[in-house]
Design a protein around this motif. Structure first.
Motif, PDB file in Angstrom:
ATOM      1  N   GLU A 274       9.054  88.077 122.775  1.00 43.30           N
ATOM      2  CA  GLU A 274       9.610  87.053 123.657  1.00 43.30           C
ATOM      3  C   GLU A 274       9.999  85.811 122.861  1.00 43.30           C
ATOM      4  O   GLU A 274       9.903  84.692 123.342  1.00 43.30           O
ATOM      5  N   CYS A 275      10.409  86.018 121.642  1.00 42.98           N
ATOM      6  CA  CYS A 275      10.803  84.942 120.747  1.00 42.98           C
ATOM      7  C   CYS A 275      12.308  85.057 120.523  1.00 42.98           C
ATOM      8  O   CYS A 275      12.816  86.147 120.279  1.00 42.98           O
ATOM      9  N   TYR A 276      13.027  83.941 120.636  1.00 37.98           N
ATOM     10  CA  TYR A 276      14.486  83.960 120.629  1.00 37.98           C
ATOM     11  C   TYR A 276      15.060  83.162 119.470  1.00 37.98           C
ATOM     12  O   TYR A 276      14.517  82.142 119.080  1.00 37.98           O
ATOM     13  N   TYR A 277      16.185  83.644 118.975  1.00 34.65           N
ATOM     14  CA  TYR A 277      16.973  82.907 117.992  1.00 34.65           C
ATOM     15  C   TYR A 277      18.433  83.248 118.228  1.00 34.65           C
ATOM     16  O   TYR A 277      18.752  84.416 118.384  1.00 34.65           O
ATOM     17  N   PRO A 278      19.320  82.308 118.322  1.00 33.95           N
ATOM     18  CA  PRO A 278      19.095  80.865 118.203  1.00 33.95           C
ATOM     19  C   PRO A 278      18.367  80.321 119.434  1.00 33.95           C
ATOM     20  O   PRO A 278      18.144  81.046 120.399  1.00 33.95           O
TER      21      PRO A 278
ATOM     22  N   CYS B  11      11.812  81.375 115.131  1.00 32.17           N
ATOM     23  CA  CYS B  11      12.407  81.628 116.437  1.00 32.17           C
ATOM     24  C   CYS B  11      11.841  80.627 117.443  1.00 32.17           C
ATOM     25  O   CYS B  11      11.094  79.728 117.075  1.00 32.17           O
ATOM     26  N   TYR B  12      12.205  80.795 118.704  1.00 30.32           N
ATOM     27  CA  TYR B  12      11.796  79.859 119.761  1.00 30.32           C
ATOM     28  C   TYR B  12      11.126  80.617 120.899  1.00 30.32           C
ATOM     29  O   TYR B  12      11.597  81.673 121.315  1.00 30.32           O
ATOM     30  N   VAL B  13      10.031  80.054 121.387  1.00 35.47           N
ATOM     31  CA  VAL B  13       9.350  80.593 122.561  1.00 35.47           C
ATOM     32  C   VAL B  13       9.450  79.578 123.688  1.00 35.47           C
ATOM     33  O   VAL B  13       9.605  78.378 123.450  1.00 35.47           O
ATOM     34  N   MET B  14       9.378  80.069 124.906  1.00 33.07           N
ATOM     35  CA  MET B  14       9.460  79.206 126.083  1.00 33.07           C
ATOM     36  C   MET B  14       8.057  78.885 126.573  1.00 33.07           C
ATOM     37  O   MET B  14       7.193  79.761 126.643  1.00 33.07           O
ATOM     38  N   ARG B  15       7.847  77.644 126.934  1.00 35.11           N
ATOM     39  CA  ARG B  15       6.565  77.162 127.461  1.00 35.11           C
ATOM     40  C   ARG B  15       6.798  76.552 128.839  1.00 35.11           C
ATOM     41  O   ARG B  15       7.892  76.090 129.153  1.00 35.11           O
TER      42      ARG B  15
ATOM     43  N   SER C 252      11.323  74.674 125.073  1.00 41.14           N
ATOM     44  CA  SER C 252      11.339  75.630 123.973  1.00 41.14           C
ATOM     45  C   SER C 252      10.502  75.056 122.839  1.00 41.14           C
ATOM     46  O   SER C 252      10.414  73.843 122.667  1.00 41.14           O
ATOM     47  N   ARG C 253       9.893  75.947 122.099  1.00 43.78           N
ATOM     48  CA  ARG C 253       9.062  75.518 120.968  1.00 43.78           C
ATOM     49  C   ARG C 253       9.392  76.386 119.773  1.00 43.78           C
ATOM     50  O   ARG C 253       9.395  77.607 119.867  1.00 43.78           O
ATOM     51  N   GLU C 254       9.698  75.750 118.666  1.00 42.10           N
ATOM     52  CA  GLU C 254      10.005  76.483 117.450  1.00 42.10           C
ATOM     53  C   GLU C 254       8.728  77.090 116.873  1.00 42.10           C
ATOM     54  O   GLU C 254       7.687  76.437 116.815  1.00 42.10           O
ATOM     55  N   VAL C 255       8.834  78.347 116.472  1.00 40.72           N
ATOM     56  CA  VAL C 255       7.711  79.056 115.868  1.00 40.72           C
ATOM     57  C   VAL C 255       8.117  79.443 114.456  1.00 40.72           C
ATOM     58  O   VAL C 255       9.137  80.098 114.253  1.00 40.72           O
TER      59      VAL C 255
END
Length: 138
Positions: free
Chosen positions: A30-34, A123-127, A112-115
């Motif tokens: 569930e990690c997105y890029y961009p 990548c980015y996850v949603m919180r 969104s939070r950069e991981v």
């Protein structure tokens, strides 16, 4: 004395650093890029033999401002609505029971939070994507 100074520095460093990704329960699937500009609100409603659908009204901002963004009926739970991240949204769920009407309200702002250094690539996850408008009891 020296140990005390080192402990104070360590406490300050940990207090100012970002949270440890392991504490965030990151799912790399569930990690997105961009970085996305939209994501799913996840709305948890109560459905059972007596309640088979729940009318939902989504508001931009706080529900008491009554700026309607979207109206639908949940027939499954959770219910998903794709929205812009970084904006405050509220949802109002209206339960019709035999002798009363119950309205449940919740709100959130998806962020969104950069991981980094956790998944195979940055990548980015949603919180803050969950809204809870379930009944506690009927």
């Amino acid at each position: 004395m020296y140990i005390g100074v080192v402990l104070v520095i360590i406490v300050i460093l940990f207090a100012t650093c970002e949270e440890d990704p392991l504490l965030l329960n990151i799912d790399c699937d569930e990690c997105y890029y961009p970085e996305p500009d939209s994501a799913d609100l996840v709305v948890h409603v109560t459905l059972d033999n007596d309640i088979q659908e729940v009318p939902l009204v989504f508001y931009e901002g706080k529900a008491d401002r009554k700026i309607v963004e979207y109206v639908d009926t949940a027939r499954t739970t959770p219910y998903y609505l794709y929205v812009k991240i970084g904006k405050l949204y509220s949802v109002e769920a209206k339960y019709q029971l035999s002798n009363k009407t119950i309205i449940a309200v919740d709100g959130t702002k998806i962020k969104s939070r950069e991981v980094t250094d956790y998944c195979s690539e940055t990548c980015y996850v949603m919180r803050n994507k969950n809204l809870y408008v379930e009944l506690k009891e009927k």
